[in-house]
Design a protein around this motif. Structure first.
Motif, PDB file in Angstrom:
ATOM      1  N   LEU A   1     110.630 -14.514  14.784  1.00 15.19           N
ATOM      2  CA  LEU A   1     109.557 -14.631  13.801  1.00 15.19           C
ATOM      3  C   LEU A   1     109.911 -15.612  12.688  1.00 15.19           C
ATOM      4  O   LEU A   1     109.026 -16.226  12.085  1.00 15.19           O
ATOM      5  CB  LEU A   1     109.238 -13.265  13.194  1.00 15.19           C
ATOM      6  CG  LEU A   1     108.434 -12.303  14.058  1.00 15.19           C
ATOM      7  CD1 LEU A   1     108.228 -10.985  13.332  1.00 15.19           C
ATOM      8  CD2 LEU A   1     107.079 -12.915  14.411  1.00 15.19           C
TER       9      LEU A   1
ATOM     10  N   LYS B   1     101.680 -15.796  11.179  1.00 17.45           N
ATOM     11  CA  LYS B   1     102.681 -14.825  10.737  1.00 17.45           C
ATOM     12  C   LYS B   1     102.049 -13.550  10.178  1.00 17.45           C
ATOM     13  O   LYS B   1     102.521 -12.448  10.471  1.00 17.45           O
ATOM     14  CB  LYS B   1     103.615 -15.459   9.692  1.00 17.45           C
ATOM     15  CG  LYS B   1     104.873 -16.058  10.282  1.00 17.45           C
ATOM     16  CD  LYS B   1     105.875 -16.401   9.216  1.00 17.45           C
ATOM     17  CE  LYS B   1     107.164 -16.926   9.848  1.00 17.45           C
ATOM     18  NZ  LYS B   1     108.209 -17.215   8.846  1.00 17.45           N
TER      19      LYS B   1
ATOM     20  N   TYR C   1     101.243 -11.192  13.007  1.00 15.90           N
ATOM     21  CA  TYR C   1     102.422 -10.538  13.565  1.00 15.90           C
ATOM     22  C   TYR C   1     102.935  -9.444  12.630  1.00 15.90           C
ATOM     23  O   TYR C   1     103.345  -8.369  13.092  1.00 15.90           O
ATOM     24  CB  TYR C   1     103.523 -11.565  13.820  1.00 15.90           C
ATOM     25  CG  TYR C   1     103.146 -12.626  14.824  1.00 15.90           C
ATOM     26  CD1 TYR C   1     102.513 -12.283  16.019  1.00 15.90           C
ATOM     27  CD2 TYR C   1     103.407 -13.976  14.596  1.00 15.90           C
ATOM     28  CE1 TYR C   1     102.157 -13.252  16.952  1.00 15.90           C
ATOM     29  CE2 TYR C   1     103.061 -14.947  15.518  1.00 15.90           C
ATOM     30  CZ  TYR C   1     102.432 -14.579  16.686  1.00 15.90           C
ATOM     31  OH  TYR C   1     102.084 -15.536  17.606  1.00 15.90           O
TER      32      TYR C   1
END
Length: 301
Positions: free
Chosen positions: A106, A113, A116
């Motif tokens: 990540l 982002k 996620y």
């Protein structure tokens, strides 16, 4: 002969007044925090020195360290300690490996982002009781969706919570599903705060990504890793909700962790004195481990 008086630095006087003001402002909160933490510990210590049960809830019979001796000689209590230690090592190590791997991936992602993060935080935001209920339904031997999916590919049904050899690993996997996001978030925050200059210098010198990870990322991340492992370790030792909801310590005593055993000693066997002694022994072990890891962390800075 006149004695020379050293003038007080204005800066020192300002710092002293700032510290005094800080103590005055924080004193009420510190007092409440100390009372909330200290009173239960002192009450448990005093109770552990007496024959205090829910049948006879009084401090008439002083027993000294008898409850501690009973706890130390209790084979089932020692079994729960070993089982809890195994569970803690398993979940902390597996969650760290998975969490660090996901955090590294990540950290290189530039797009989506927030999406996620939202996906990762969903399990962590759920109450452990809800997690236990959901997975208890998912893992039902006849009605659970997990065994149904296994039957689709020709795998026979598994008694996830009723087999003495499988139940402990089922609890481990459910805990990983619930808590691995905690590791990911903390480790990802540490990775995001690392300076970029050492990586640029390593790239100029021709270092491989694996060499950069081993010689730059790991040393710089060591304090963050120690703090993350310490916090997760303390939370894992206190695991109670999943056991109460999913297995009640069974089958047999295969998932009887120390927190649940202390609960059963206090509110099923009604022996509050012995349960208090066990709680303080567990607290002493956690404090000793915390102090060791804290000193190790301080030695790295």
């Amino acid at each position: 002969m006149p004695v020379a008086v050293r003038p007080i630095s204005p800066r020192t006087d300002i710092d002293r007044r700032d510290r005094r003001f800080g103590w005055i402002v924080s004193a009420p909160g510190l007092f409440v925090l100390l009372a909330v933490v200290l009173f239960p510990v002192l009450w448990a210590f005093w109770t552990s020195l007496h024959e205090y049960t829910l049948i006879a809830p009084n401090f008439d019979t002083f027993t000294g360290t008898v409850n501690y001796a009973k706890a130390a000689a209790d084979n089932e209590f020692r079994h729960t300690l070993r089982l809890t230690a195994f569970f803690v090592v398993a979940v902390v190590l597996l969650e760290f490996v998975i969490g660090f791997a996901v955090a590294l991936m990540l950290n290189e992602v530039e797009r989506f982002k927030p999406v996620y993060y939202a996906i990762l935080l969903c399990p962590l935001l759920m109450n452990p009781v809800i997690v236990g209920l959901i997975w208890r339904m998912f893992l039902h031997p006849q009605l659970g969706i997990v065994n149904y999916l296994l039957s689709v590919v020709g795998i026979p049904a598994v008694n996830w919570l009723g087999d003495t050899k499988i139940a402990i690993w089922t609890i481990v996997l459910v805990d990983i599903w619930h808590q691995v996001s905690f590791m990911i978030v903390l480790l990802l925050a540490g990775l995001a705060a690392l300076p970029r200059e050492p990586y640029e210098a390593a790239r100029v010198d021709g270092a491989s990504p694996l060499a950069s990870f081993w010689h730059i990322t790991l040393p710089l991340m060591r304090p963050v890793i120690i703090v993350t492992l310490l916090i997760r370790l303390i939370f894992a030792v206190k695991t109670y909700d999943l056991i109460y909801i999913m297995t009640r310590g069974g089958p047999g005593i295969s998932t009887d962790f120390v927190s649940y055993f202390i609960y059963r000693t206090a509110f099923v066997s009604l022996d509050i004195g012995k349960a208090s002694a066990m709680s303080l022994l567990l607290l002493a072990a956690i404090l000793a481990l915390t102090a060791y890891l804290y000193r190790y962390m301080r030695s790295l800075t």
